[in-house]
Write an enzyme that holds these catalytic residues in place. Structure first.
Site, PDB file in Angstrom:
ATOM      1  N   LYS A 134       0.794  -1.307  -0.142  1.00  0.00           N
ATOM      2  CA  LYS A 134       0.052  -0.179   0.136  1.00  0.00           C
ATOM      3  C   LYS A 134       0.965   1.328   0.010  1.00  0.00           C
ATOM      4  O   LYS A 134       2.042   1.291   0.779  1.00  0.00           O
ATOM      5  CB  LYS A 134      -1.092  -0.141   1.301  1.00  0.00           C
ATOM      6  CG  LYS A 134      -1.791   1.107   1.312  1.00  0.00           C
ATOM      7  CD  LYS A 134      -2.551   1.000   2.799  1.00  0.00           C
ATOM      8  CE  LYS A 134      -3.558   2.009   3.121  1.00  0.00           C
ATOM      9  NZ  LYS A 134      -4.324   1.956   4.230  1.00  0.00           N
ATOM     10  N   SER A 188      -8.595   2.650   3.404  1.00  0.00           N
ATOM     11  CA  SER A 188      -7.676   3.493   2.563  1.00  0.00           C
ATOM     12  C   SER A 188      -7.036   2.260   1.761  1.00  0.00           C
ATOM     13  O   SER A 188      -6.152   2.688   0.913  1.00  0.00           O
ATOM     14  CB  SER A 188      -6.923   4.376   3.380  1.00  0.00           C
ATOM     15  OG  SER A 188      -6.154   3.792   4.534  1.00  0.00           O
ATOM     16  N   SER A 194      -9.724   0.849   7.642  1.00  0.00           N
ATOM     17  CA  SER A 194      -8.937   0.855   6.386  1.00  0.00           C
ATOM     18  C   SER A 194      -8.487  -0.458   5.660  1.00  0.00           C
ATOM     19  O   SER A 194      -8.238  -0.573   4.643  1.00  0.00           O
ATOM     20  CB  SER A 194      -7.877   1.941   6.180  1.00  0.00           C
ATOM     21  OG  SER A 194      -8.422   3.176   6.344  1.00  0.00           O
TER      22      SER A 194
END
Length: 478
Positions: free
Chosen positions: A72, A150, A174
């Site tokens: 990520k 996220s 997230s």
């Protein structure tokens, strides 16, 4: 062997058995990314040449030697690689990280080969991945819908079969939200289970790292890789009884399970329950009852203190955003103006800058007391809480990023996850329900602090009882 590799455990086993080489596994992942990413915008930084070179060379002899993985693009700093956290100014500056952080060191030591980095919302402060810097990540179950956030790019990549596993992180949902929206398994570990080194903490210690996977066994095995303290960590989780990989599907005994099928809140402003989210939870409750557990509609009463909780949580997040933007200004050597930042983070920075030290500590004190009230429910003899992950299925792209309505919609949708970042308890999303339109809706299981072992036992049993691995989204690379 088939090129359809269902999870990282299977890829690792194939490589260890000589049925596939690391370079073949990496080449297959690269081919899938190249084929699928134009539809999904999940992978924003590619390191294909470096990954091929690493896969063809001497890799660490870890449990996942040669398995391709995506990181990520928020945290997970990797030396020499781009890290922009969804910020246009970091992208424009071409910023690259100077060192590996603890999570990346552990993943690489386990033998993973990093093939790229995934799309994120700006600074990870919302649960839809639609940054101005890189454009929206799209859901492989419906490209008109959000991946969540996220860790949205990571979820899209795993759900579409680009890679078997991807890194994620969770400060308010997230990992669990993208898992719910993309039909994956997503475990938020206990506070302190995974080190934040070299940083100290973020969002009152509520943020943590983990992974997005398609199977419970991968989730457990990856947490075995990531777990463990680093010198000087401000928080540590109590030791697990043994490897989590050995706990998958083990008999958890007869449990007391509480069920919450509506957004908590005692006032008229409480959000109305979504029909699919409630249906998913009721079906999970029925499955747990059939597995022999005592199931009742019960939950920690403290969760009904939703308005006061949200006010303090926003204080913590806002102060964190103000501090993070100040750190980026120092790193980039330039001021970050209001027009450089998306509206939500302009709001958070303004609120955070106005918070006094006394007010911040007051919010921390209130949230610590809230955490004790929530944890008391588990101390009173309950083992698990079952809730929706979100108060609804994946929303259309643009629905949460609407400048006028987005924040209010976010508050109604995000009703069940951030509380357990603040309490530090582990929670997992499992894909147990799809809408009539074919959109996934995850179910959250929450355990007492330090009890990831219980979560993977129960999640493994649910995976056996209601298997999901054979379901494939329309955008699939297998």
């Amino acid at each position: 062997m088939s090129t359809e590799l269902p999870d990282a455990t299977a890829v690792a086993a194939a490589i260890a058995a000589g049925e596939m080489s690391p370079i073949e596994a990496v080449d297959a992942a690269i081919a899938r990314i190249e084929a699928l990413d134009p539809q999904l915008d999940a992978v924003i930084h590619r390191r294909f040449d470096a990954a091929r070179k690493e896969a063809a060379g001497e890799l660490p002899d870890g449990p996942f030697r040669g398995v391709p993985l995506l990181l990520k693009d928020l945290g997970a700093a990797m030396a020499g690689e781009p890290m922009h956290c969804g910020l246009r100014v970091a992208k424009a500056a071409g910023y690259r990280a100077v060192a590996d952080n603890a999570v990346v060191r552990r993943l690489r030591a386990a033998g993973f080969v990093v093939v790229g980095r995934t799309n994120v919302p700006e600074l990870g402060t919302t649960v839809t991945t639609e940054p101005v810097a890189y454009g929206p990540a799209r859901n492989p179950w419906s490209t008109a819908h959000s991946t969540g956030g996220s860790s949205g790019g990571s979820a899209a990549a795993v759900a579409s079969g680009m890679v078997p596993v991807a890194h994620g992180s969770d400060g308010g949902g997230s990992i669990r939200v993208p898992a719910s929206e993309c039909a994956l398994v997503g475990l938020k570990p206990s506070r302190g289970r995974v080190s934040h080194s070299p940083e100290g903490e973020a969002w009152m210690g509520g943020t943590t790292d983990g992974v997005l996977t398609r199977t419970v066994r991968d989730t457990a095995a990856l947490l075995d890789v990531l777990a463990g303290p680093e010198p000087g960590d401000p928080y540590t989780a109590r030791a697990l009884p043994g490897p989590l990989a050995a706990e998958v599907g083990a008999d958890p005994g007869r449990l007391r399970v509480g069920v919450l099928d509506h957004p908590p809140g005692s006032g008229p402003a409480a959000a109305a329950p979504d029909a699919d989210a409630a249906k998913a939870v009721r079906a999970a409750a029925s499955a747990l009852e059939q597995l022999g557990h005592h199931v009742a509609y019960a939950y920690p009463p403290a969760l009904d203190d939703d308005v006061a909780y949200a006010d303090r949580f926003i204080t913590i997040v806002s102060a964190g955003v103000a501090r993070e933007l100040a750190d980026w200004e120092a790193t980039l050597g330039r001021p970050i103006a209001e027009e450089d930042v998306e509206p939500e983070n302009v709001f958070f920075r303004a609120v955070g800058a106005a918070v006094s030290a006394s007010d911040y500590l007051g919010a921390v004190d209130w949230l610590h007391a809230f955490s004790r009230r929530v944890a008391a429910w588990w101390a009173d003899g309950w083992d698990l809480l079952v809730t929706p992950v979100l108060n609804g299925p994946p929303p259309p792209i643009g629905w949460l990023s609407d400048p006028d309505e987005g924040f209010g919609r976010l508050q109604a949708l995000l009703a069940y996850t951030s509380q357990f970042n603040i309490t530090g308890q582990p929670a997992i999303s499992v894909p147990l329900h799809w809408t009539e339109d074919g959109l996934p809706v995850g179910v959250q299981l929450v355990a007492g602090a330090g009890r990831e072992d219980l979560l993977v036992r129960v999640a493994g049993r649910l995976e056996q009882a209601r298997p999901w691995s054979s379901r494939r989204p329309p955008v699939w690379g297998g």
